[in-house]
Every structure is written in structure tokens, then in C-alpha cells.
Design an enzyme around this catalytic site. Structure first.
Site, PDB file in Angstrom:
ATOM      1  N   HIS A   1      10.103 -30.527   4.157  1.00  0.00           N
ATOM      2  CA  HIS A   1       8.726 -30.802   3.722  1.00  0.00           C
ATOM      3  C   HIS A   1       8.437 -32.279   3.514  1.00  0.00           C
ATOM      4  O   HIS A   1       7.333 -32.654   3.085  1.00  0.00           O
ATOM      5  CB  HIS A   1       8.441 -30.076   2.410  1.00  0.00           C
ATOM      6  CG  HIS A   1       8.378 -28.587   2.518  1.00  0.00           C
ATOM      7  ND1 HIS A   1       7.208 -27.895   2.727  1.00  0.00           N
ATOM      8  CD2 HIS A   1       9.350 -27.655   2.452  1.00  0.00           C
ATOM      9  CE1 HIS A   1       7.482 -26.601   2.768  1.00  0.00           C
ATOM     10  NE2 HIS A   1       8.766 -26.427   2.602  1.00  0.00           N
TER      11      HIS A   1
ATOM     12  N   LYS B   1      -4.871 -34.096  -5.713  1.00  0.00           N
ATOM     13  CA  LYS B   1      -3.482 -33.920  -5.242  1.00  0.00           C
ATOM     14  C   LYS B   1      -2.586 -34.645  -6.242  1.00  0.00           C
ATOM     15  O   LYS B   1      -3.063 -35.377  -7.087  1.00  0.00           O
ATOM     16  CB  LYS B   1      -3.295 -34.509  -3.823  1.00  0.00           C
ATOM     17  CG  LYS B   1      -3.808 -35.930  -3.697  1.00  0.00           C
ATOM     18  CD  LYS B   1      -3.757 -36.459  -2.254  1.00  0.00           C
ATOM     19  CE  LYS B   1      -4.816 -35.826  -1.358  1.00  0.00           C
ATOM     20  NZ  LYS B   1      -4.198 -35.294  -0.131  1.00  0.00           N
ATOM     21  N   ARG B   2      -1.283 -34.448  -6.161  1.00  0.00           N
ATOM     22  CA  ARG B   2      -0.376 -35.168  -7.057  1.00  0.00           C
ATOM     23  C   ARG B   2      -0.621 -36.665  -6.882  1.00  0.00           C
ATOM     24  O   ARG B   2      -0.966 -37.140  -5.799  1.00  0.00           O
ATOM     25  CB  ARG B   2       1.075 -34.809  -6.725  1.00  0.00           C
ATOM     26  CG  ARG B   2       1.487 -33.419  -7.147  1.00  0.00           C
ATOM     27  CD  ARG B   2       1.458 -33.224  -8.628  1.00  0.00           C
ATOM     28  NE  ARG B   2       2.410 -34.064  -9.328  1.00  0.00           N
ATOM     29  CZ  ARG B   2       3.555 -33.623  -9.901  1.00  0.00           C
ATOM     30  NH1 ARG B   2       3.888 -32.346  -9.806  1.00  0.00           N
ATOM     31  NH2 ARG B   2       4.365 -34.436 -10.539  1.00  0.00           N
TER      32      ARG B   2
ATOM     33  N   LYS C   1      -0.009 -41.423  -1.310  1.00  0.00           N
ATOM     34  CA  LYS C   1      -1.272 -40.666  -1.151  1.00  0.00           C
ATOM     35  C   LYS C   1      -2.468 -41.604  -1.388  1.00  0.00           C
ATOM     36  O   LYS C   1      -3.594 -41.264  -1.110  1.00  0.00           O
ATOM     37  CB  LYS C   1      -1.263 -39.478  -2.104  1.00  0.00           C
ATOM     38  CG  LYS C   1      -0.175 -38.438  -1.795  1.00  0.00           C
ATOM     39  CD  LYS C   1      -0.114 -37.353  -2.861  1.00  0.00           C
ATOM     40  CE  LYS C   1       1.031 -36.377  -2.659  1.00  0.00           C
ATOM     41  NZ  LYS C   1       0.825 -35.382  -1.599  1.00  0.00           N
TER      42      LYS C   1
ATOM     43  N   THR D   1      -2.069 -29.654   2.346  1.00  0.00           N
ATOM     44  CA  THR D   1      -2.690 -28.324   2.460  1.00  0.00           C
ATOM     45  C   THR D   1      -4.059 -28.317   1.784  1.00  0.00           C
ATOM     46  O   THR D   1      -4.945 -27.557   2.149  1.00  0.00           O
ATOM     47  CB  THR D   1      -1.771 -27.248   1.834  1.00  0.00           C
ATOM     48  OG1 THR D   1      -1.284 -27.740   0.587  1.00  0.00           O
ATOM     49  CG2 THR D   1      -0.630 -26.897   2.744  1.00  0.00           C
TER      50      THR D   1
ATOM     51  N   LYS E   1      -7.971 -26.609   2.693  1.00  0.00           N
ATOM     52  CA  LYS E   1      -8.830 -25.854   1.767  1.00  0.00           C
ATOM     53  C   LYS E   1     -10.232 -26.478   1.698  1.00  0.00           C
ATOM     54  O   LYS E   1     -11.233 -25.778   1.658  1.00  0.00           O
ATOM     55  CB  LYS E   1      -8.166 -25.813   0.380  1.00  0.00           C
ATOM     56  CG  LYS E   1      -6.832 -25.093   0.359  1.00  0.00           C
ATOM     57  CD  LYS E   1      -5.967 -25.451  -0.835  1.00  0.00           C
ATOM     58  CE  LYS E   1      -4.551 -24.900  -0.681  1.00  0.00           C
ATOM     59  NZ  LYS E   1      -3.599 -25.424  -1.711  1.00  0.00           N
TER      60      LYS E   1
HETATM   61  N1  LIG Z   1       8.038 -31.629  -1.355  1.00  0.00           N
HETATM   62  N2  LIG Z   1       7.254 -31.700  -0.641  1.00  0.00           N
HETATM   63  N3  LIG Z   1       6.500 -31.812   0.145  1.00  0.00           N
HETATM   64  C1  LIG Z   1       5.130 -31.492   0.275  1.00  0.00           C
HETATM   65  C2  LIG Z   1       4.398 -31.533  -1.070  1.00  0.00           C
HETATM   66  N4  LIG Z   1       4.534 -32.712  -1.733  1.00  0.00           N
HETATM   67  O1  LIG Z   1       4.819 -30.508  -1.905  1.00  0.00           O
HETATM   68  O2  LIG Z   1       5.091 -30.164   0.812  1.00  0.00           O
HETATM   69  C3  LIG Z   1       3.809 -29.734   1.213  1.00  0.00           C
HETATM   70  C4  LIG Z   1       3.968 -28.338   1.779  1.00  0.00           C
HETATM   71  O3  LIG Z   1       4.643 -28.353   2.976  1.00  0.00           O
HETATM   72  C5  LIG Z   1       3.186 -30.672   2.257  1.00  0.00           C
HETATM   73  O4  LIG Z   1       1.914 -30.241   2.582  1.00  0.00           O
HETATM   74  C6  LIG Z   1       3.140 -32.087   1.709  1.00  0.00           C
HETATM   75  O5  LIG Z   1       2.690 -32.943   2.711  1.00  0.00           O
HETATM   76  C7  LIG Z   1       4.544 -32.507   1.251  1.00  0.00           C
HETATM   77  O6  LIG Z   1       4.517 -33.767   0.660  1.00  0.00           O
END
Ligand SMILES: [N-]=[N+]=N[C@]1([C@H](N)O)O[C@H](CO)[C@@H](O)[C@H](O)[C@H]1O
Length: 835
Positions: A373, A564-565, A570, A672, A676
């Protein structure tokens, strides 16, 4: 397992009261549950009592499906997917289960007739925040899609007693508050006290040769903890399938030591209980950067071992031959957090079930599939050998053996070359020596995937290049998706009604059907209805913002949202540079005709991530000045809405005009939230990063506001030596913006407060904000102009939604089923009675 009920025993009919959805039945059921489960009568019952009574009523209507599903899988011995994830960001259950059962209306009527307000009861639910961000939420969306697609599957994870912290903003700073999500009880889980798995830690190993001459290893553990199962039903949308999410809680084998107590050692009496339960006490609040703490590895091993032992227990109920275990079960590793499972399955098969190494390895390699990820180097997990030796001595031996045999193969591939071996090795020989969990996952998996097309290509070209060279056939892309049930039907009933009115409701299970909306983008009346729906959602969000922050925002302004976080890659701080640019333009010319905007931010910063916390302070500080500035006169409003979580997202995505997806190209694996927002008709301003690339391909470049350097351009600039100061010096507007921050204008004259952020940008600017600034500002100007043309904007908004079919998590799961898991749907028939 033999049934305890003797043959021919009278069938216990399932009472209508438990499954009926007629108005009177529902009303009676709610009152019965208030009485019999909450032991309350209406006049003294609290809102939580009514919420619990309603939840149990809805849960009853799940249970018949849940039990029918479990029974069918048992009877059919169906091939089953197990999704291993350290995080499941489920969100509140009640509303989602009403949608998936298709009884929202009936229940709302029953609740109204009882004089209650369903929105109040829905808001009563504490959401289970068992995740940090995208990775955890993706796991939850995938559970919803696997059930809706009737795929036999289990989710396996950790039942944290405390989830992701609640966020409060005090004096503009983030403050973390413990998330006591279980304090009022959780009607959506069923404790399984009989499903207990012993999990060993520490100690030593010793080997011997058994009577048949086989080499055997015993692990004399220092202590054992028990994993106790808690099951949550995961109901599919309008199907009979209700799969199981099994979360493990740690308990002491002996929760009270009487001997210690009798000798007055009262702490000693409960020490085991405390240390054991600590394992599942709290979620580590870091999204990306790894947490190298012993407790974190203990958590990862704890749920991996409990889950694999549970799967072997279920398997042996019908199959004595574990050499075919991988034909029944396949495990998806959600990032490297459960990667220890590769070594654990080997231990269980070889040490406990006495399979020979090669057979066990064949089973293991054909059981696991691994999803990466992130490319961020600081997020790739590696554990010190010393910690492994101390906590998991047997696994270290097994990992050395796996690595030995693996490198023997690699040597054949790269005769005489040591570098590839050093890079591929599961053991990082540098420094104090480490176990590389991504390498272990790649060696032990039959499939490896990234989460968006660009991300997977970058994985093959960089972080996992050597593995791609070695095992190209194992690599594939599986672009993320989100469930339209929670993120459109539940979050945006207005839009749902408008769409279904036009094209029926087949799109909810087949999102490509949204394509039928395309022609309506040219329909003035439909555009007007579309615009009204969006406006109503903006009015609702404006009321929520005023209630939560006291800030009054204008629903007619452009709602520009970034949730987002908080993380430097970001680039929430790039968004702030745009706000200050507009602010200065107004200060320079108060009569300037600009598009009024409301900037809405949301997101948690990892408690130990100082720069991210300072970014939150910058947002709130700029907001305090801009929101009160008479020259601005309300044309710009900046809001930081605290405690971004799933419930918050359900309010925000439907109300957005503009979705901010502005990460440095090459760093956001997928995203993601971007999906949305677009699904709910927001237009995106973004870089060619992660899934933005595919969203732009689907919605059309003309319906996407693109800016910034591409990944190759970022890499080239970095390679040639990036000097952020060059961009600042050559751009007076940018320099003025940074100087205004440095002047203390947003910090009551304190010129030091934001120094750490500014010096980071002036000197290194690791995430290329200076290089992308002008392109971003120019693009935002295009956005403002486009928003002035209402009809055109509405048409673009409709086309965005219409072309989002690809980004349903149903499509993602169908891709996994077809290319990786090779599992087929099992149709569940509801069983009326039990024998
Ligand atoms: N760990 N991790 N990774 C992430 C997110 N931060 O949770 O996974 C998400 C789910 O795959 C991604 O959409 C995102 O870009 C990626 O940074």
C-alpha cells in the site's frame, strides 16, 4: 463436529418477531428488546437504551442470514478467502445494515411511530475506529463487497479496546483523546469465549530427533496469551450472505494468580492479566511511518497466529490432510502488518502438524497473497533481529531457513552477483540487522499487487524491482475501490433517490450502470435537480460546521474540501499557500471579484508527527485571521473540522464541490477519498498520482483539474538537484505568501511558530511544494472560472459521477477473485429452522 441436538428433535421455528419487517412487528421487537435486553421501560430509557434496542432488533434480522451462511459454508466446504488486516475501519453499523437489509424505510416508520427520531439513534452509535486511514477503510469496503458478491470469506484482525484517538482542537492544536468506543457496549459483536487460541511469546527452542528419525523442534515459550474471538456479521447488500469478521482479544491464560494473592503480592496476582491484555489494548495511531515497538510486533504476531490456528481448526473439521490446506483457504495480507503469518504457518505445519518442510512450504506459498500500500521508505516494516530473537525465537529460525533456501535459488538466477542477493534477502545485514517484512511477504506469496496502476508500475520499477525481475508472473495491479452502499446510498440519500428515479437502483450493485446518467448531463432540468441535491447537502454540512466550530459558512460558496490523514506528502500546506495567495489578492484589492470559497479541512496527525501537527496549527491559525478579516468579508472561510472519521466522511463527501487530491506525484499509492468525492459529484483538482490518474482517464481530462509535476518530472528534478529557493526567488507572489507566514501575521506576531515548516520548504522542500505552487494556483484559477458557469459545472459534476463505475470495491474484489483468489460465489438459501 457432531450436532448436540438429537436426531428427530422438534424443529424450533424462527419466530416472525425475529425476522419480520412489518410495521407492528418491528415496533413490538424494538420494545421487546428494550424490555428484555436493556431491562428498561420507555419512560426511563436513555437514547442509548433505545439505540441498543433498535440495534438488537436489526441484528436479529441479520442473524438468520449469518447462521445460514455459516452453515452453508460448512456443508459445502467452500474455498474461502481470509482477509488478514491489522486495521478495519468499519464505521457505524446500524445505518449500513438497514441499507443492506433493505429495511431503512420500514424501521424509520416504526421508530417514528414510537415517537423516536432515527437520526438521533443513528448518531448515538460509537463508530469502531479500528484503523488509521485508507488501508483500514479499504479492508472494510472489501468486506462489504465480498459479502455482496456472495464470496465465502472471513475478515481476521484485532479487537482493539481503544481505537484511533478522538481528535479535539484546542487553541488551534490537535489534542488526542482516548477512544473508549466500547464503553456503552457493542451490540454488533458476538463474543465467542469458546474460540480461544494459545499464542506463545519469548523463551527458547530446542530440537531433537523423534522415534521416526525426524528432526523436531520444541518452542519453550516464556509466556502464553490466549486469543479470544469476537465475531461481527458483515451483511452483503440485498443478499442472504452475511460473512464473519473475527477480531481477536488477548486474555491471560490465568487471569488471577491466587498464590501471588495469598502471599499479598496483589500486583503479581493480576500481572499476567494486565500484560496479556495489553496486546490488544490500543491501535497504533500511525498511518504509514512504521512503529518499531515490541508491542506492535506482538500485536501483529498475536492476530496472525490466532487466525491461522483458527483456520487450521476449521479445516481439520473436514479434511485430515493439511497438505491441501491452500486449496481450501487463501489469505490476503493487507500490507506487511500480518506478514509474520508466512513464518507462523510454516511453524504450525512443521512443528505442530509434522508436515515435512517442502510440503509445508508448498502449502504456505500457495496460501498467501500480498498487497503493498505504500512506496514510502519509512513505511516499509523491518524488525531488529534481536527483537525477533527475544520475542519470536522459533520464527527467526524458520525465517533464516526460508531465506537460506530462497537465496540458494536466487544464486542460480544471479550467478556470482552479490548485490541482488543482498537486496532480495529477507535479512537486512546492515546496522543491527533486520528482518524485512516486505521481502518475507514477497518470498512467501504466490501473488503480489499494488493498489493503483501507477503505484504498481512504480513498485515494479523501484521498491520491489528485484522481486519483479525474479517473479514477474506474481505481480498484478488491483486498483482500489470503495463501496457505493456506504459512500453513496447511506451517505447521500438525496442523490441516491435522484439517480434511481432516472435509471432504477441496479447501479447500487453494478456501478457501471451509472453510465446511463451521461445523457442527462445535457438535460437542464436534471442538472437543476442535481444542483439542488448538492446544495441541500452543503446546507446540512454548513449547519454541522456551525454546530461543531461556531464558524458560519455560505452554502452558495464553492466548498473546497481536503479530508485525509495529515502528512507532508499529502500537502495540506500547499492548499494553505493557495488560501493565503487569495487572501493577499483581496487585501491588495478588496473589490476583487473572486469566487467565494469555503475551505474545509479534516484529518488526524499521528501523535508523534510534529510537522503534521504544526500543519494543523497553520490551517487553524490562517483560518482565525481570514475568517475575521473585514476586507475578506466572508468571501473566504477556512474551517478545520475536528475528528475526521467514517461518520464525518459520510457528511462531507456528498457536500463537496471540489476534491483536493494534491499529493506529490509518485507518493500517494492510490487514495480512496478521491473516489468517494467523485462518486458524489465533486470535481477533482489533483496531480497525476495514485488513482487520480485512473479517475481522470475515466471521467475525461476535460472534467478533471490537473496540475503539477508528473512522477518522472519529480524524479528528474530530484536527480538534477532540486533548489526550492530558485522557485521562491523567481516567483514574487510565492515569496510574499511565505514571508507573510514568517512575519507572524497568522501567529499573533510570533515569527518562530511556523519557522520549522518554512525552513523545511525554503531549504529542502522534500515534497516539491515550491515547484508545484504556480501550476496549482493557475489551476485553482481555472476552477474558480469554471464554477462561475453553473450549467457547465453541473454537467461536469454529473459526468464525474456517471463515469465512476470502475471505482466500486465490487470491481476490485471481482478482479481479486478472477486473478488471485480463484474463488467463486456461493448462493445462500435462508434456512427457516434448525435441526
Ligand atoms: N498504509 N498505507 N497506505 C495507504 C493509506 N495511507 O492507508 O493505503 C491506502 C489504501 O490502499 C491508499 O489508498 C493510500 O494511498 C496509502 O497511502
Amino acid at each position: 463436529m457432531t450436532s448436540l441436538i438429537p436426531e428427530g428433535c422438534p424443529i424450533v421455528a424462527v419466530e416472525d418477531d425475529r425476522t419480520g419487517t412489518s410495521l407492528e412487528t418491528l415496533k413490538r421487537a424494538i420494545m421487546d428488546n428494550l424490555f428484555y435486553l436493556q431491562a428498561r421501560f420507555p419512560s426511563v430509557a436513555s437514547r442509548n437504551d433505545f439505540y441498543m434496542a433498535l440495534s438488537y432488533t436489526v441484528r436479529d434480522r441479520l442473524l438468520q442470514r449469518w447462521i445460514s451462511t455459516a452453515e452453508t459454508y460448512l456443508q459445502q466446504g467452500s474455498r474461502t478467502v481470509c482477509y488478514f488486516s491489522a486495521e478495519f475501519l468499519l464505521g457505524p453499523h446500524l445505518g449500513n445494515n438497514l441499507i443492506n437489509l433493505g429495511i431503512r424505510q420500514e424501521v424509520e416508520e416504526a421508530v417514528n411511530e414510537l415517537g423516536l427520531d432515527i437520526e438521533e439513534l443513528l448518531n448515538q452509535e460509537e463508530e469502531p475506529g479500528l484503523g488509521n486511514g485508507g488501508l483500514g477503510r479499504l479492508a472494510a469496503c472489501y468486506l462489504d463487497s465480498m459479502a455482496t458478491l456472495e464470496i465465502p470469506s472471513f475478515g481476521y484482525g484485532i479487537r482493539y479496546e481503544f481505537g484511533i484517538f478522538d481528535q479535539e482542537i484546542r487553541d488551534g492544536w490537535q489534542v488526542e483523546v482516548t477512544d473508549r468506543w466500547l464503553r456503552y457496549g457493542n451490540p454488533w459483536e458476538i463474543p465467542r469465549p469458546e474460540v480461544r487460541m494459545p499464542v506463545k511469546f519469548g523463551g527458547h527452542t530446542r530440537s531433537y530427533t523423534d522415534s521416526d528419525g525426524h528432526y523436531r523442534v520444541i518452542w519453550d515459550a516464556h509466556h502464553v496469551v490466549e486469543g479470544v474471538a469476537y465475531d461481527t456479521p458483515i451483511l452483503g447488500y440485498r443478499v442472504n450472505t452475511a460473512n464473519t469478521l473475527r477480531l481477536w482479544r488477548a486474555e491471560a491464560v490465568e487471569s488471577f494468580d491466587f498464590q501471588a494473592f495469598n502471599t499479598g503480592n496483589y500486583y503479581g496476582a493480576v500481572r499476567d492479566k494486565i500484560t496479556s491484555e495489553n496486546i490488544t489494548k490500543v491501535l497504533y495511531p500511525n498511518d504509514e511511518p512504521l512503529q518499531g515497538k515490541e508491542l506492535r510486533l506482538s500485536q501483529q504476531y498475536f492476530f496472525s497466529s490466532s487466525s491461522l490456528q483458527d483456520m487450521i481448526r476449521i479445516y481439520l473439521q473436514h479434511n485430515p490432510d493439511l497438505s491441501k490446506f491452500h486449496q481450501k483457504f487463501t489469505v490476503q495480507l493487507n500490507d506487511t502488518h500480518p506478514a509474520i503469518s508466512v513464518a507462523e504457518l510454516m511453524r504450525l505445519l512443521v512443528d505442530d502438524h509434522h508436515l515435512d518442510w517442502n510440503t509445508a512450504w508448498n502449502v504456505t506459498q500457495h496460501t498467501f497473497a500480498y498487497t503493498n500500500h505504500t512506496l514510502l521508505p519509512e513505511a516499509l516494516e523491518k524488525w531488529p533481529i534481536a527483537l525477533f530473537q527475544y520475542l519470536l525465537p522459533r520464527h527467526l529460525e524458520i525465517i533464516f531457513e526460508i531465506n537460506q533456501r530462497f537465496l540458494d535459488q536466487v544464486r542460480l538466477h544471479y550467478p556470482g552477483q552479490s548485490d541482488p542477493l543482498a537486496r532480495l534477502s529477507i535479512i537486512d545485514e546492515s546496522g543491527e540487522r533486520y528482518v524485512r517484512m516486505a521481502n518475507l511477504a514477497c518470498v512467501g506469496s504466490y501473488a503480489i499487487n499494488g493498489v493503483a496502476a501507477l503505484h504498481t508500475e512504480l513498485l515494479k520499477a523501484t521498491v520491489l524491482h528485484d522481486f519483479y525481475q525474479l517473479y514477474p508472473e506474481r505481480f498484478s495491479n488491483k486498483t482500489n475501490g470503495v463501496t457505493p452502499r456506504r459512500w453513496v446510498v447511506l451517505s447521500n440519500p438525496g442523490l441516491t433517490g435522484l439517480i434511481s428515479e432516472q435509471i432504477g437502483d441496479g447501479w447500487i450493485k453494478d456501478l457501471d450502470q451509472l453510465g446511463q446518467l451521461e445523457p442527462l448531463a445535457n438535460d437542464h432540468h436534471f442538472r437543476a435537480c442535481w444542483g439542488k441535491t448538492k446544495h441541500d447537502n452543503k446546507v446540512a454540512l454548513a449547519e454541522h460546521i456551525q454546530a461543531k466550530t461556531g464558524i458560519i459558512v455560505d452554502p452558495n460558496s464553492l466548498f473546497d474540501i481536503q479530508v485525509k490523514r495529515i502528512h507532508e506528502y499529502k500537502r495540506q500546506h500547499l492548499n494553505v499557500l493557495h488560501i493565503i495567495t487569495l487572501y493577499q489578492q483581496i487585501k491588495d484589492n478588496p473589490h476583487l471579484d473572486i469566487t467565494p470559497r469555503t475551505f474545509i479541512f479534516g484529518g488526524k496527525a499521528a501523535p508523534g508527527y510534529f510537522t503534521a501537527k504544526l500543519m494543523i496549527k497553520l490551517i487553524t491559525a490562517v483560518g482565525d485571521v481570514v475568517n475575521r478579516d473585514p476586507d475578506v468579508a466572508g468571501r473566504l472561510k477556512v474551517v478545520f473540522l475536528p475528528d475526521y472519521n467514517v461518520t464525518f466522511g459520510q457528511r462531507v463527501y456528498p457536500a463537496a464541490d471540489l476534491s483536493e487530491q494534491i499529493s506529490t506525484a509518485g507518493l500517494e499509492a492510490s487514495g480512496t477519498g478521491n473516489m468517494k468525492f467523485s462518486m458524489n459529484g465533486a470535481l477533482t483538482i489533483g496531480t497525476l498520482d495514485g488513482a487520480n490518474v485512473e479517475i481522470r482517464e475515466e471521467v475525461g481530462a476535460e472534467n478533471f483539474f490537473l496540475f503539477g509535476l508528473t512522477t518522472p518530472e519529480v524524479q528528474a528534478l530530484g536527480a538534477k538537484g532540486y533548489q526550492p529557493w530558485d522557485y521562491i526567488q523567481s516567483n514574487p507572489q510565492l515569496k510574499r505568501v511565505l514571508d507573510l507566514i514568517a512575519s507572524g501575521h497568522f501567529s499573533h506576531g510570533d515569527t518562530n511558530l511556523f519557522q520549522p515548516l518554512l525552513s523545511g520548504l525554503w531549504n529542502q522542500d522534500k515534497y516539491y511544494l515550491m515547484a508545484d505552487y504556480q501550476s496549482y494556483i493557475d489551476c485553482q484559477q481555472q476552477v474558480s472560472q469554471a464554477y462561475q458557469n453553473r450549467e457547465q459545472w453541473l454537467a461536469m459534476s454529473i459526468l464525474n459521477t456517471a463515469r465512476m463505475g470502475k471505482f466500486s470495491s465490487d470491481r476490485s474484489i471481482q478482479d481479486y477473485c478472477r486473478d488471485i483468489w480463484h474463488v467463486s460465489p456461493v448462493i445462500i438459501k435462508l434456512n427457516g429452522g434448525y435441526q
